[in-house]
Design an enzyme around this catalytic site. Sequence first.
Site, short mmCIF file in Angstrom:
data_model
loop_
_atom_site.label_atom_id
_atom_site.label_comp_id
_atom_site.label_asym_id
_atom_site.label_seq_id
_atom_site.Cartn_x
_atom_site.Cartn_y
_atom_site.Cartn_z
N ARG A 79 0.80 -1.23 0.00
CA ARG A 79 0.00 0.00 0.00
C ARG A 79 0.83 1.27 0.00
O ARG A 79 0.55 2.20 -0.77
CB ARG A 79 -0.94 0.02 1.22
CG ARG A 79 -2.22 -0.71 1.00
CD ARG A 79 -2.70 -1.31 2.31
NE ARG A 79 -1.79 -2.37 2.67
CZ ARG A 79 -1.95 -3.64 2.30
NH1 ARG A 79 -2.99 -3.99 1.62
NH2 ARG A 79 -1.06 -4.57 2.63
N ARG A 130 11.63 3.56 3.04
CA ARG A 130 11.23 2.61 4.10
C ARG A 130 12.44 1.74 4.39
O ARG A 130 13.09 1.24 3.47
CB ARG A 130 10.06 1.74 3.65
CG ARG A 130 9.81 0.60 4.61
CD ARG A 130 8.56 -0.16 4.32
NE ARG A 130 7.37 0.62 4.65
CZ ARG A 130 6.13 0.11 4.63
NH1 ARG A 130 5.93 -1.14 4.30
NH2 ARG A 130 5.10 0.87 4.94
C1 NCD Z 1 1.99 -1.11 8.06
C2 NCD Z 1 3.49 -0.94 8.16
O1 NCD Z 1 4.22 -1.16 7.19
O2 NCD Z 1 3.92 -0.58 9.25
N1 NCD Z 1 1.56 -1.28 6.74
C3 NCD Z 1 1.28 -0.17 5.98
O3 NCD Z 1 2.13 0.65 5.70
N2 NCD Z 1 0.01 0.01 5.60
C4 NCD Z 1 1.41 -2.10 8.98
C5 NCD Z 1 1.93 -3.50 8.95
O4 NCD Z 1 2.82 -3.86 8.19
O5 NCD Z 1 1.41 -4.30 9.75
#
Ligand code: NCD
Length: 331
Positions: A79, A130
């Site tokens: 996402r 990330r």
């Molecule tokens: C979350 C994350 O990456 O922290 N996902 C996201 O970005 N929608 C939650 C998760 O991975 O559980």
Amino acid sequence: MTDKQNAPANNGKKVGRAPKLDNGFYSQDIISVSQFTRENLEYIFGVAEEMRAIVKRVGSTDLLKGSVLACVFYEPSTRTSASFIAAMSRLGGTVIPITQGVQFSSVSKGESLPDTIRTLESYADIIVIRHPEMGSAQIAADYARKPIINGGDGVGEHPTQALLDLFTIEEELGRVDGLNVGMVGDLRYGRTVHSLARLLCLYDVQFNFVSPEILRLPLDVMNEIRNHDLPVSETYDVSEIISDVDVLYITRVQKERFADLSQYEEVRDLYVLTPELMEDAKEKMIVMHPLPRVGEISYAVDSDPRAAYFRQMENGMYLRMALLAAVLGKA
Ligand code: NCD
């Protein structure tokens, strides 16, 4: 075009925390929710509303024509990466997506990440990162002359998710002040929980945390809530709070953060939201989840109008469109 004002060519030193956005989003790093004021939030939610209207009406605009976003993901993402890519595309810009071949090495030792960031910022106007290590986005920002957006730094923060979560709460319930918010599951490792709980401290809310002992909310987040004098309860049992909450924020147990997988096995299936449990919830409340879910919400709940997690996910694109436009000075 959007070089950060007075950005040093950092020669390896950590320079600390991203500043508050007192003068708005233009040319700023987005690293932590501690940067935001309520005014910043009202502004960015207003722009996100406009983005929704544009997408619904015509699908896209050329607001960021010619701008380039680099998306570098050292951890899996569906996402966050897809919505940033979609957001940039719908604004007429282009994306360098980097997900393959990125090797994680300890950035606190100054390895590799600074070089990656320096490379990408010579091609792109803005970078989303990330990374599995807490603090990595700040380190990237310390090195970069271009704006850095934190797309999740290990167990630290996930500020753009918190923005879209709060945007969803406002859209769905029409207010944030006065709400009773339940957060369930992996409160220890869930960075979305850390960011959203911190962000909600700007409002007058009541917190109910539900987790097993080993997944309790970290002390620093709890202390921040206490410093704001907000009411807070902790329990192991969802049924104790389900009838009280306006927002039920459910999370996945973060398997990848456990050093001892037998501990993960003990807690992985503790909470499952079912239609039977939902019978005790208020008529006007919402169920949220940052997704992905791995069993915490039964599929049978999806058809309940209070299940807001797919609308929440869609909001992510509008919010990220707003953020990209604001940081690049085109909102
Ligand atoms: C979350 C994350 O990456 O922290 N996902 C996201 O970005 N929608 C939650 C998760 O991975 O559980």
